[in-house]
Scaffold this active site. Structure first.
Site, PDB file in Angstrom:
ATOM      1  N   LYS A  13     111.350  38.959  11.050  1.00  0.00           N
ATOM      2  CA  LYS A  13     112.172  39.491  12.145  1.00  0.00           C
ATOM      3  C   LYS A  13     112.499  38.390  13.172  1.00  0.00           C
ATOM      4  O   LYS A  13     113.637  38.254  13.593  1.00  0.00           O
ATOM      5  CB  LYS A  13     111.454  40.663  12.850  1.00  0.00           C
ATOM      6  CG  LYS A  13     111.109  41.816  11.913  1.00  0.00           C
ATOM      7  CD  LYS A  13     110.430  42.956  12.644  1.00  0.00           C
ATOM      8  CE  LYS A  13     109.047  42.628  13.191  1.00  0.00           C
ATOM      9  NZ  LYS A  13     108.035  42.330  12.140  1.00  0.00           N
ATOM     10  N   ARG A  88     108.372  50.696  17.869  1.00  0.00           N
ATOM     11  CA  ARG A  88     107.363  50.675  16.823  1.00  0.00           C
ATOM     12  C   ARG A  88     106.716  52.037  16.645  1.00  0.00           C
ATOM     13  O   ARG A  88     105.808  52.177  15.823  1.00  0.00           O
ATOM     14  CB  ARG A  88     106.276  49.683  17.202  1.00  0.00           C
ATOM     15  CG  ARG A  88     106.373  48.361  16.490  1.00  0.00           C
ATOM     16  CD  ARG A  88     105.343  47.479  17.135  1.00  0.00           C
ATOM     17  NE  ARG A  88     104.858  46.473  16.249  1.00  0.00           N
ATOM     18  CZ  ARG A  88     105.212  45.190  16.334  1.00  0.00           C
ATOM     19  NH1 ARG A  88     106.097  44.807  17.216  1.00  0.00           N
ATOM     20  NH2 ARG A  88     104.667  44.320  15.528  1.00  0.00           N
ATOM     21  N   ARG A 122     102.169  30.599   8.850  1.00  0.00           N
ATOM     22  CA  ARG A 122     103.070  30.480  10.011  1.00  0.00           C
ATOM     23  C   ARG A 122     102.480  29.547  11.072  1.00  0.00           C
ATOM     24  O   ARG A 122     101.292  29.572  11.361  1.00  0.00           O
ATOM     25  CB  ARG A 122     103.303  31.861  10.629  1.00  0.00           C
ATOM     26  CG  ARG A 122     104.084  31.758  11.942  1.00  0.00           C
ATOM     27  CD  ARG A 122     104.644  33.051  12.395  1.00  0.00           C
ATOM     28  NE  ARG A 122     103.642  34.086  12.569  1.00  0.00           N
ATOM     29  CZ  ARG A 122     103.936  35.345  12.842  1.00  0.00           C
ATOM     30  NH1 ARG A 122     105.210  35.706  12.955  1.00  0.00           N
ATOM     31  NH2 ARG A 122     102.994  36.225  13.006  1.00  0.00           N
ATOM     32  N   ARG A 155      98.923  31.762  15.488  1.00  0.00           N
ATOM     33  CA  ARG A 155      98.656  32.926  16.346  1.00  0.00           C
ATOM     34  C   ARG A 155      97.289  33.512  16.025  1.00  0.00           C
ATOM     35  O   ARG A 155      96.918  33.623  14.856  1.00  0.00           O
ATOM     36  CB  ARG A 155      99.741  33.997  16.110  1.00  0.00           C
ATOM     37  CG  ARG A 155     100.886  33.897  17.086  1.00  0.00           C
ATOM     38  CD  ARG A 155     102.059  34.765  16.756  1.00  0.00           C
ATOM     39  NE  ARG A 155     101.763  36.135  16.409  1.00  0.00           N
ATOM     40  CZ  ARG A 155     102.695  37.047  16.120  1.00  0.00           C
ATOM     41  NH1 ARG A 155     103.971  36.709  16.170  1.00  0.00           N
ATOM     42  NH2 ARG A 155     102.370  38.267  15.795  1.00  0.00           N
ATOM     43  N   ARG A 166      97.175  45.009  11.464  1.00  0.00           N
ATOM     44  CA  ARG A 166      98.604  45.101  11.813  1.00  0.00           C
ATOM     45  C   ARG A 166      99.377  45.843  10.732  1.00  0.00           C
ATOM     46  O   ARG A 166     100.256  46.647  11.029  1.00  0.00           O
ATOM     47  CB  ARG A 166      99.181  43.700  12.014  1.00  0.00           C
ATOM     48  CG  ARG A 166      98.730  43.071  13.313  1.00  0.00           C
ATOM     49  CD  ARG A 166      98.871  41.578  13.294  1.00  0.00           C
ATOM     50  NE  ARG A 166     100.233  41.121  13.216  1.00  0.00           N
ATOM     51  CZ  ARG A 166     100.578  39.903  12.810  1.00  0.00           C
ATOM     52  NH1 ARG A 166      99.658  39.024  12.450  1.00  0.00           N
ATOM     53  NH2 ARG A 166     101.845  39.553  12.778  1.00  0.00           N
TER      54      ARG A 166
HETATM   55  P1  AP5 Z   1     108.499  35.655  11.366  1.00  0.00           P
HETATM   56  O1  AP5 Z   1     109.986  35.526  11.504  1.00  0.00           O
HETATM   57  O2  AP5 Z   1     107.637  35.067  12.423  1.00  0.00           O
HETATM   58  O3  AP5 Z   1     108.106  37.188  11.059  1.00  0.00           O
HETATM   59  P2  AP5 Z   1     108.069  38.450  12.005  1.00  0.00           P
HETATM   60  O4  AP5 Z   1     108.588  39.605  11.211  1.00  0.00           O
HETATM   61  O5  AP5 Z   1     108.752  38.150  13.306  1.00  0.00           O
HETATM   62  O6  AP5 Z   1     106.520  38.586  12.142  1.00  0.00           O
HETATM   63  P3  AP5 Z   1     105.584  38.907  13.392  1.00  0.00           P
HETATM   64  O7  AP5 Z   1     104.203  38.644  12.920  1.00  0.00           O
HETATM   65  O8  AP5 Z   1     106.034  38.158  14.628  1.00  0.00           O
HETATM   66  O9  AP5 Z   1     105.836  40.393  13.575  1.00  0.00           O
HETATM   67  P4  AP5 Z   1     104.878  41.359  14.185  1.00  0.00           P
HETATM   68  O10 AP5 Z   1     105.774  42.546  14.197  1.00  0.00           O
HETATM   69  O11 AP5 Z   1     103.587  41.528  13.534  1.00  0.00           O
HETATM   70  O12 AP5 Z   1     104.478  40.671  15.566  1.00  0.00           O
HETATM   71  P5  AP5 Z   1     105.031  40.818  17.053  1.00  0.00           P
HETATM   72  O13 AP5 Z   1     105.058  39.473  17.642  1.00  0.00           O
HETATM   73  O14 AP5 Z   1     106.253  41.656  17.096  1.00  0.00           O
HETATM   74  O15 AP5 Z   1     108.129  35.028   9.936  1.00  0.00           O
HETATM   75  C1  AP5 Z   1     106.788  34.953   9.494  1.00  0.00           C
HETATM   76  C2  AP5 Z   1     106.592  33.633   8.710  1.00  0.00           C
HETATM   77  O16 AP5 Z   1     107.418  33.648   7.538  1.00  0.00           O
HETATM   78  C3  AP5 Z   1     107.011  32.373   9.485  1.00  0.00           C
HETATM   79  O17 AP5 Z   1     106.134  31.352   9.186  1.00  0.00           O
HETATM   80  C4  AP5 Z   1     108.423  32.054   8.976  1.00  0.00           C
HETATM   81  O18 AP5 Z   1     108.656  30.675   9.030  1.00  0.00           O
HETATM   82  C5  AP5 Z   1     108.354  32.573   7.540  1.00  0.00           C
HETATM   83  N1  AP5 Z   1     109.630  33.152   7.093  1.00  0.00           N
HETATM   84  C6  AP5 Z   1     110.372  34.065   7.766  1.00  0.00           C
HETATM   85  N2  AP5 Z   1     111.466  34.404   7.065  1.00  0.00           N
HETATM   86  C7  AP5 Z   1     111.387  33.675   5.906  1.00  0.00           C
HETATM   87  C8  AP5 Z   1     112.211  33.593   4.752  1.00  0.00           C
HETATM   88  N3  AP5 Z   1     113.346  34.319   4.638  1.00  0.00           N
HETATM   89  N4  AP5 Z   1     111.827  32.769   3.732  1.00  0.00           N
HETATM   90  C9  AP5 Z   1     110.695  32.034   3.832  1.00  0.00           C
HETATM   91  N5  AP5 Z   1     109.873  32.069   4.900  1.00  0.00           N
HETATM   92  C10 AP5 Z   1     110.217  32.878   5.928  1.00  0.00           C
HETATM   93  O19 AP5 Z   1     103.874  41.701  17.724  1.00  0.00           O
HETATM   94  C11 AP5 Z   1     102.589  41.167  17.933  1.00  0.00           C
HETATM   95  C12 AP5 Z   1     101.712  42.219  18.582  1.00  0.00           C
HETATM   96  O20 AP5 Z   1     102.270  42.618  19.864  1.00  0.00           O
HETATM   97  C13 AP5 Z   1     101.545  43.547  17.823  1.00  0.00           C
HETATM   98  O21 AP5 Z   1     100.546  43.459  16.831  1.00  0.00           O
HETATM   99  C14 AP5 Z   1     101.178  44.495  18.973  1.00  0.00           C
HETATM  100  O22 AP5 Z   1      99.836  44.319  19.350  1.00  0.00           O
HETATM  101  C15 AP5 Z   1     102.046  44.006  20.102  1.00  0.00           C
HETATM  102  N6  AP5 Z   1     103.359  44.678  20.131  1.00  0.00           N
HETATM  103  C16 AP5 Z   1     104.577  44.087  19.967  1.00  0.00           C
HETATM  104  N7  AP5 Z   1     105.561  44.991  20.049  1.00  0.00           N
HETATM  105  C17 AP5 Z   1     104.959  46.200  20.271  1.00  0.00           C
HETATM  106  C18 AP5 Z   1     105.449  47.521  20.408  1.00  0.00           C
HETATM  107  N8  AP5 Z   1     106.769  47.788  20.347  1.00  0.00           N
HETATM  108  N9  AP5 Z   1     104.553  48.519  20.604  1.00  0.00           N
HETATM  109  C19 AP5 Z   1     103.226  48.270  20.665  1.00  0.00           C
HETATM  110  N10 AP5 Z   1     102.679  47.033  20.528  1.00  0.00           N
HETATM  111  C20 AP5 Z   1     103.554  46.008  20.313  1.00  0.00           C
END
Ligand code: AP5
Length: 211
Positions: A13, A88, A122, A155, A166
């Site tokens: 994402k 979410r 990552r 992270r 997660r």
């Molecule tokens: P990346 O693009 O970083 O993936 P992502 O989907 O953004 O993954 P996240 O781990 O950031 O999502 P998340 O939803 O768990 O975390 P968030 O920060 O939102 O890609 C991942 C890896 O793959 C990278 O190394 C990249 O280089 C590689 N990659 C990507 N695309 C690729 C491709 N096409 N080909 C090859 N490699 C690729 O949330 C973190 C925490 O915050 C949550 O756990 C929760 O505690 C809290 N939180 C956030 N939002 C909320 C909410 N709305 N409600 C409640 N708690 C929340």
């Protein structure tokens, strides 16, 4: 345009949103990034959510909705946005409909084996937030950001035990949103398993077909 990115942790994402934000000229708003900034700056919100994020659990809806309501009221978000990681839960999605209704929900589909590979490899720039992967998107110099020279870090919630939590939170609380948005005819499925370029070009074709 008001776009929501859905998908499990590690679906890509953030990577997709970086590209879409540049191409479409819309702000990339990631609730994960907002929480991590609050933790780094040791704000009251940061103190409340630090342990929750480290464990991989979801932050309570009232805190998250309040944060997004505030962010979407800022001037740069008036012409549209790309929301990454919000909503979410169903209550978050209902709140968003009331704050500013979404026009398109991209659901990035990736299987669990790939998720684990992506998250454990990552690395993120501590300074500018640019996302890397040690195999698929490595920096030119080990541990150093290509863009700003900042230090790359892992992270805390990319440890295997937090990844499992997660994924469970995603299945229980977030996945029901796929059917919820599908019913509202807003859902656009997108295979997230190709390269970042191929995933993005599939999205551009979808945009072209919609006119
Ligand atoms: P990346 O693009 O970083 O993936 P992502 O989907 O953004 O993954 P996240 O781990 O950031 O999502 P998340 O939803 O768990 O975390 P968030 O920060 O939102 O890609 C991942 C890896 O793959 C990278 O190394 C990249 O280089 C590689 N990659 C990507 N695309 C690729 C491709 N096409 N080909 C090859 N490699 C690729 O949330 C973190 C925490 O915050 C949550 O756990 C929760 O505690 C809290 N939180 C956030 N939002 C909320 C909410 N709305 N409600 C409640 N708690 C929340």
């Amino acid at each position: 345009m008001r776009i929501v990115l859905l998908g499990p942790p590690g679906a890509g994402k953030g990577t997709f949103a970086e590209q879409a934000s540049k191409t479409l000229g819309l702000p990339h708003i990631s609730t994960g990034d907002l929480f991590r900034a609050a933790i780094k700056n040791e704000t009251d919100l940061g103190k409340k959510v630090k342990d929750i994020l480290a464990q991989g659990l979801l932050v309570p809806d009232d805190l998250t909705i309040g944060l997004v309501r505030q962010r979407l009221a800022e001037p740069d978000a008036q012409a549209g946005w790309i929301l990454d990681g919000f909503p979410r839960t169903i209550p978050q999605a209902e709140a968003l409909q009331e704050i500013s209704p979404v026009e398109m929900v991209i659901n990035l589909e990736v299987d669990d084996a790939l998720i684990l590979q992506r998250l454990t490899g990552r690395r993120i720039c501590r300074n500018c937030g640019r996302i890397y992967h040690i195999v698929s998107m490595p920096p030119k110099k080990d541990g150093v950001c290509d863009v700003c020279g900042g230090e790359l870090y892992t992270r805390p919630d990319d440890q295997e035990s937090a990844i499992k939590t997660r994924l469970a939170a995603y299945r229980e609380q977030t996945e029901p949103l796929v059917a919820w948005y599908d019913e509202k005819k807003l859902l656009v499925p997108l295979r997230g398993s190709g390269t970042p370029e191929s995933v993005y070009s599939a999205f551009e074709k979808i945009l072209q077909n919609r006119g």
